[in-house]
Design a protein around this motif. Sequence first.
Motif, PDB file in Angstrom:
ATOM      1  N   ASN A   3      32.444 -80.673  12.559  1.00 11.26           N
ATOM      2  CA  ASN A   3      31.455 -80.530  11.919  1.00 11.26           C
ATOM      3  C   ASN A   3      31.648 -79.748  10.892  1.00 11.26           C
ATOM      4  O   ASN A   3      32.149 -78.665  10.861  1.00 11.26           O
ATOM      5  CB  ASN A   3      30.659 -79.505  13.148  1.00 11.26           C
ATOM      6  N   LYS A   6      30.784 -75.824  10.976  1.00  7.11           N
ATOM      7  CA  LYS A   6      31.519 -74.739  11.960  1.00  7.11           C
ATOM      8  C   LYS A   6      32.409 -74.061  11.100  1.00  7.11           C
ATOM      9  O   LYS A   6      33.020 -74.654  10.035  1.00  7.11           O
ATOM     10  CB  LYS A   6      32.385 -75.778  12.963  1.00  7.11           C
ATOM     11  N   GLN A 132      23.335 -77.123  16.332  1.00  7.26           N
ATOM     12  CA  GLN A 132      24.386 -77.542  17.458  1.00  7.26           C
ATOM     13  C   GLN A 132      25.676 -77.760  16.850  1.00  7.26           C
ATOM     14  O   GLN A 132      25.796 -78.293  15.982  1.00  7.26           O
ATOM     15  CB  GLN A 132      23.714 -79.012  17.754  1.00  7.26           C
ATOM     16  N   GLY A 133      26.675 -77.514  17.767  1.00  5.79           N
ATOM     17  CA  GLY A 133      27.785 -77.599  17.116  1.00  5.79           C
ATOM     18  C   GLY A 133      28.309 -76.435  16.453  1.00  5.79           C
ATOM     19  O   GLY A 133      29.726 -76.700  15.923  1.00  5.79           O
ATOM     20  N   ASP A 134      27.664 -75.387  16.059  1.00  6.46           N
ATOM     21  CA  ASP A 134      28.287 -74.512  14.859  1.00  6.46           C
ATOM     22  C   ASP A 134      28.712 -73.518  15.572  1.00  6.46           C
ATOM     23  O   ASP A 134      29.166 -72.463  14.728  1.00  6.46           O
ATOM     24  CB  ASP A 134      26.751 -73.891  14.243  1.00  6.46           C
ATOM     25  N   GLU A 181      25.197 -70.160  21.979  1.00  5.50           N
ATOM     26  CA  GLU A 181      25.577 -71.568  21.372  1.00  5.50           C
ATOM     27  C   GLU A 181      25.039 -72.800  21.814  1.00  5.50           C
ATOM     28  O   GLU A 181      24.854 -72.947  23.067  1.00  5.50           O
ATOM     29  CB  GLU A 181      27.413 -71.494  21.569  1.00  5.50           C
TER      30      GLU A 181
END
Length: 182
Positions: A3, A6, A132-134, A181
């Motif tokens: 990602n 991230k 999302q996914g961070d 999260e």
Amino acid sequence: MTNPLKRPQHPDPYELMPKTGSFTVTSADVRDGEQMGLDQVHPTGNPDGKNTSPALSWEGAPDGTKGYVVTCFDPDAPTPCGFWHWLLLDLPADVTSLETGAGSEGGSLPQGAWHARNDYGTNDFGGAAPPQGDGPHRYYFVVHALDVEKLDIPKEASAAFVSFNLAYHTLARAILTPTYEH
């Protein structure tokens, strides 16, 4: 595939501010260092989010406290300046708790207290909604004990302006930092 959002967490924003005293804040709805439930999540972050401000109680503010401001800030938002979720101003010095939902639209606030505009562009509590996914984001719920009864901030003031003025009137801070999260 990794990602692209991230990244490492930003520094603790209150470690970068002038030093103040401290006192204690607790909540029946959120816990320090633990994942928040869907009650404190904005529907844009999860369609099941309830967007409800948590109950907060505080004690041990220093002598000379004349009022309070309550804020919620996410320093981990993918912006250079974080994201302000809640700015509740002009709480009287005799108020030491807020019930669940007090910061939500239609919530019950003490007389004279009001919401400044958050980064959602609304004048209320706006829940967590990290990408999302961070990775986990930290949500700094902070009660600021002030040396003035009111900050004398214009109703249309930005969150940054409120924060700037807080720096000059904060005697002590009580900080609770749950995470979320998606």
